[in-house]
Motif scaffolding. Structure first.
Motif, PDB file in Angstrom:
ATOM      1  N   THR A   2      29.620  -0.127  33.066  1.00  0.00           N
ATOM      2  CA  THR A   2      28.529  -0.933  33.593  1.00  0.00           C
ATOM      3  C   THR A   2      27.494  -0.058  34.286  1.00  0.00           C
ATOM      4  O   THR A   2      26.290  -0.267  34.125  1.00  0.00           O
ATOM      5  CB  THR A   2      29.071  -1.993  34.583  1.00  0.00           C
ATOM      6  N   VAL A   3      27.929   0.904  35.052  1.00  0.00           N
ATOM      7  CA  VAL A   3      27.015   1.814  35.744  1.00  0.00           C
ATOM      8  C   VAL A   3      26.222   2.625  34.722  1.00  0.00           C
ATOM      9  O   VAL A   3      25.011   2.810  34.864  1.00  0.00           O
ATOM     10  CB  VAL A   3      27.796   2.739  36.708  1.00  0.00           C
ATOM     11  N   LEU A   4      26.903   3.097  33.689  1.00  0.00           N
ATOM     12  CA  LEU A   4      26.233   3.870  32.646  1.00  0.00           C
ATOM     13  C   LEU A   4      25.170   3.026  31.927  1.00  0.00           C
ATOM     14  O   LEU A   4      24.063   3.503  31.680  1.00  0.00           O
ATOM     15  CB  LEU A   4      27.256   4.408  31.644  1.00  0.00           C
ATOM     16  N   GLN A   5      25.503   1.778  31.630  1.00  0.00           N
ATOM     17  CA  GLN A   5      24.526   0.884  31.004  1.00  0.00           C
ATOM     18  C   GLN A   5      23.343   0.638  31.934  1.00  0.00           C
ATOM     19  O   GLN A   5      22.204   0.581  31.482  1.00  0.00           O
ATOM     20  CB  GLN A   5      25.175  -0.444  30.637  1.00  0.00           C
ATOM     21  N   GLY A   6      23.617   0.503  33.210  1.00  0.00           N
ATOM     22  CA  GLY A   6      22.541   0.310  34.186  1.00  0.00           C
ATOM     23  C   GLY A   6      21.627   1.517  34.266  1.00  0.00           C
ATOM     24  O   GLY A   6      20.403   1.382  34.365  1.00  0.00           O
ATOM     25  N   ILE A   7      22.209   2.695  34.205  1.00  0.00           N
ATOM     26  CA  ILE A   7      21.416   3.927  34.271  1.00  0.00           C
ATOM     27  C   ILE A   7      20.528   4.067  33.036  1.00  0.00           C
ATOM     28  O   ILE A   7      19.401   4.535  33.119  1.00  0.00           O
ATOM     29  CB  ILE A   7      22.349   5.154  34.441  1.00  0.00           C
ATOM     30  N   VAL A   8      21.022   3.632  31.886  1.00  0.00           N
ATOM     31  CA  VAL A   8      20.252   3.741  30.646  1.00  0.00           C
ATOM     32  C   VAL A   8      19.294   2.556  30.484  1.00  0.00           C
ATOM     33  O   VAL A   8      18.121   2.733  30.160  1.00  0.00           O
ATOM     34  CB  VAL A   8      21.201   3.838  29.431  1.00  0.00           C
ATOM     35  N   LEU A   9      19.795   1.335  30.707  1.00  0.00           N
ATOM     36  CA  LEU A   9      18.999   0.138  30.440  1.00  0.00           C
ATOM     37  C   LEU A   9      17.877  -0.098  31.458  1.00  0.00           C
ATOM     38  O   LEU A   9      16.796  -0.554  31.075  1.00  0.00           O
ATOM     39  CB  LEU A   9      19.896  -1.102  30.378  1.00  0.00           C
ATOM     40  N   LEU A  10      18.117   0.170  32.710  1.00  0.00           N
ATOM     41  CA  LEU A  10      17.098  -0.106  33.727  1.00  0.00           C
ATOM     42  C   LEU A  10      15.798   0.665  33.475  1.00  0.00           C
ATOM     43  O   LEU A  10      14.728   0.049  33.403  1.00  0.00           O
ATOM     44  CB  LEU A  10      17.637   0.171  35.135  1.00  0.00           C
ATOM     45  N   PRO A  11      15.845   1.983  33.294  1.00  0.00           N
ATOM     46  CA  PRO A  11      14.582   2.690  33.014  1.00  0.00           C
ATOM     47  C   PRO A  11      13.928   2.248  31.699  1.00  0.00           C
ATOM     48  O   PRO A  11      12.709   2.136  31.615  1.00  0.00           O
ATOM     49  CB  PRO A  11      14.984   4.161  32.940  1.00  0.00           C
ATOM     50  N   LEU A  12      14.764   1.953  30.707  1.00  0.00           N
ATOM     51  CA  LEU A  12      14.236   1.499  29.430  1.00  0.00           C
ATOM     52  C   LEU A  12      13.514   0.158  29.579  1.00  0.00           C
ATOM     53  O   LEU A  12      12.411  -0.032  29.052  1.00  0.00           O
ATOM     54  CB  LEU A  12      15.369   1.391  28.412  1.00  0.00           C
ATOM     55  N   ARG A  13      14.115  -0.755  30.317  1.00  0.00           N
ATOM     56  CA  ARG A  13      13.482  -2.054  30.565  1.00  0.00           C
ATOM     57  C   ARG A  13      12.208  -1.907  31.381  1.00  0.00           C
ATOM     58  O   ARG A  13      11.211  -2.564  31.100  1.00  0.00           O
ATOM     59  CB  ARG A  13      14.454  -2.994  31.282  1.00  0.00           C
ATOM     60  N   VAL A  14      12.220  -1.060  32.389  1.00  0.00           N
ATOM     61  CA  VAL A  14      11.034  -0.862  33.220  1.00  0.00           C
ATOM     62  C   VAL A  14       9.887  -0.301  32.382  1.00  0.00           C
ATOM     63  O   VAL A  14       8.739  -0.745  32.502  1.00  0.00           O
ATOM     64  CB  VAL A  14      11.357   0.058  34.428  1.00  0.00           C
TER      65      VAL A  14
END
Length: 160
Positions: A2-14
Motif C-alpha cells: 500500500t505504501v509503495l502504491q501511494g508513493i507511485v500513484l500519488l505523484p502520478l495523480r497530482v
C-alpha cells in the motif's frame, strides 16, 4: 504494498490533475477569448459546444483520476424541461461532478471565486450568476438574473 502504491500513484495523480486543470483552463480561455459581453451575453455556437463537450469531459476525467466514478441513473432533464437545475446542499466541490454530468450549466457562485487564478477562468466560461456578499441588493439581483435566464427560451444554459 500500500505504501509503495501511494508513493507511485500519488505523484502520478497530482501530475495528471495539474495537466487536466491546465488543459481545462486553456479550453475555457479559448472559448471566452474576445467574447462580447463577458457574462451578460450567452455563449453561442462553437463556444458553447466547446464548454459543454470538452470542458465536461475534462472535468469527468479529472474526477476519475481523483478516484470518483459516477453513474447516472435515469434521464438528465433537458434545458426545455428544466431551465433551473437544483443541487443541494451546494457547499462542496461535489457540485462540479453534477455540473460535468449535466453538460456544464451556468452556476450560482460567489463573485470572489471569479478572481481565483485558474479556477476563475474555468468558472467564468460557465457564465455564472455571481453573488456579492458585500452588496445588499445582491440577493434580489441574483433572483432577477436567474429568472431572466430561466425565461430566456433556451438562449442561456441551465442554471444549477
Amino acid at each position: 504494498q500500500t505504501v509503495l502504491q501511494g508513493i507511485v500513484l500519488l505523484p502520478l495523480r497530482v501530475i495528471c490533475i495539474a495537466f487536466i486543470l491546465l488543459l481545462a483552463w486553456l479550453v475555457a480561455s479559448i472559448a471566452t477569448c474576445c467574447h462580447p459581453g463577458k457574462g451578460s451575453v450567452p455563449l453561442k455556437g462553437w463556444r458553447r459546444r466547446m464548454i459543454q463537450t470538452t470542458l465536461s469531459r475534462l472535468t469527468r476525467t479529472l474526477f476519475f483520476v481523483m478516484g470518483f466514478q459516477v453513474k447516472v441513473k435515469g434521464k438528465i432533464a433537458s434545458l426545455s424541461e428544466a431551465p433551473i437545475f437544483v443541487a443541494a446542499p451546494h457547499s462542496s466541490f461535489f457540485d462540479a461532478i453534477i455540473s460535468a454530468l449535466t453538460g456544464m450549466p451556468s452556476i450560482v457562485s460567489r463573485a470572489e471565486n471569479l478572481s481565483t487564478p485558474v479556477f476563475g477562468t474555468i468558472l467564468s466560461s460557465l457564465q455564472p450568476v455571481s453573488v456579492s456578499r458585500q452588496d445588499p441588493d445582491s440577493r434580489k439581483n441574483t433572483v432577477t438574473e436567474i429568472t431572466k435566464r430561466a425565461l430566456s427560451q433556451g438562449q442561456w444554459p441551465q442554471v444549477i
